[in-house]
Every structure is written in C-alpha cells, then in structure tokens.
Write an enzyme that holds these catalytic residues in place. Structure first.
Site: not given
Length: 268
Positions: A158, A172
């Site tokens: 990401s 995350y």
C-alpha cells in the site's frame, strides 16, 4: 581480444509476447471485492483460470458466477487465518485446473484507531490476516508454483506504508511494511526455484473500501489528484494491467521489488 565486428546485437522483437498469461492458473485472496476482484476480472479477461478465496461467501458466489460467463473460475469461502482451510482450498484449485502458476495475496483488514489506543487483539488479528495469511497461502501454493516453472507471487502492499498516513490506520500501515519485508525474504528463498515474489502497492483507488468514507467524495478526489503527478484518479484497469505484467513472463527478471501504482504520489 574478440573482434567486435563479429558481434551480433541481440534484439527483442517478440517481447510483447511475454505478457501473455492465457491458460495459466491464479489463486487470488480477497477476491470478492475491490482490487482483488479487479485482478480476477483482468486475469479472466486475459484468458487465465482463477481460484477465488474470500471470507465473504455470498459476494464470492456472485463473483464466481460472473467470471464463469467469461472464462473459468472456482470459489472457496475461506478465512485466511485457517491454515487447514487455506491448504485445502489451494489444493482443490490445483487439482481442478492442473496446477497453479500465480498467487495473488490481497486479503486484508484495516482496523481504525490511534496506535496509542488501539486494542492489541485487533492488531494481532490484522497481522494474522494481512501478513501471516499471506504466508499461509504461499506455503500452500509453493509446491505448485515451483512445479509450474514460471511461478509468480504478488503480495499487496500500500502507498500508506510510504506515507505513514492516513491517521488512525497505523496498524494497517505496519502490516503493509511487514508485507514488503516478507516479500523481499521470499524473493531470496524462492527465486532460485523459478518463482518470483513482488509487492504491488496501490495508491488511492475508487473501490468499495473507499465508498461512503467521505462526506464529500468530489473533494476527496481533488485532494488525491492534487498529490499525484498523474492528474486523474486511478482505475482498476491500472491495477489489473500491472498485475498481468507481474504475473507474466514479462516480469521474469523482476523479484523482491515493490511496484507502486499510485499516479506518482510517492517515489520508491
């Protein structure tokens, strides 16, 4: 010394043929929604067969039916924290389609809370799904990927790992950093076996995960485009095309890398 006049320059007229994944088999986790679904559709559109893994059984059944109208797909509703279930699903896909050539790990959760306050059980769950879950599928698929002779592992990272934000997604973000480290270590171990391992790290894409999060979607679009070098929102075809590259022979000499697909928001 060799006579340079006798040297023939190599050519690459057929390089475009290397992007072909027709007839190959991919296992994709997190395939019921978002970018996992996008990659499944891209692969089927390119002539690949797909094994779909997701915990959302109802959505997964719909995706399976849709893909089977265009190609070949089989779905297994599995929690990637369940080692036995993951192993059984991967084995079933390999049995049905005659092996596995590509593994795409996209399943992930994103608990939202400041790191100073977040429940540590939530962090442990995120690590179990977002990192250990990837390793579970790798361990289950690796014998088939090695037997393929052109095995490909694509782990989802990401852009948030490079940014350190947005606020509240620290757990995350930490898991996505772990995915980069896991993939680099995997590349060292599995590339001598004929299997490459890379990270596909998307930026902000208008998918289900983004839908409904912002009171003013148009303002969010503008804020994303302002940060990017490419002045448009990304489309799922951008991710699908990159995944096809990483899944194909075109990327055979690329391993251990993190490929950002974020419109030039960040530079790796």
């Amino acid at each position: 010394m060799q006579d340079s006049s006798e040297y023939t320059e190599p050519t690459a007229f057929d390089a475009s043929d290397l992007f072909n994944i027709e007839g190959r088999t991919a296992v994709i986790t997190g395939a019921a929604h978002g970018l996992g679904l996008a990659i499944a559709t891209a692969f089927v559109g390119a002539g690949a067969k797909v094994g779909l893994i997701d915990i959302d059984a109802d959505a997964l059944a719909g995706v399976e039916a849709m893909l089977n109208k265009r190609g070949q797909a089989v779905a297994h509703a599995v929690d990637v924290r369940d080692t036995d279930a993951v192993t059984a699903a991967v084995r079933a896909v390999a049995s049905q389609f005659g092996g596995i050539d590509i593994l795409v790990n996209d399943a992930a959760i994103f608990p939202s809370a400041p790191l100073a306050d977040i429940d540590l059980d939530e962090v442990a769950t995120a690590l179990d799904i977002n990192v250990v879950g990837y390793l579970r599928t790798v361990q289950a698929a690796l014998p088939y990927l090695e037997a393929s002779g052109r095995g490909r592992i694509i782990n989802f990272g990401s852009v948030t790992f490079f940014l350190g934000n947005p606020d509240g997604l620290g757990a995350y973000i930490a898991t996505k950093g772990a995915v980069v480290g896991l993939t680099r270590a995997l590349a060292r171990e599995v590339s001598p076996l004929g299997v490459t391992a890379n990270v596909l790290a998307p930026g902000a894409f208008p998918t289900r995960a983004e839908f409904g999060l912002y009171e003013d979607p148009a303002a969010f679009d503008r804020s994303v485009i302002e940060k990017q070098s490419v002045k448009r929102r990304g489309s799922v075809s951008d991710i699908g095309a990159t995944a096809i590259y990483l899944a194909s022979d075109a990327s055979a000499f690329v391993t251990g890398q993190t490929l950002l697909v974020d419109g030039g928001w960040t530079f790796n």
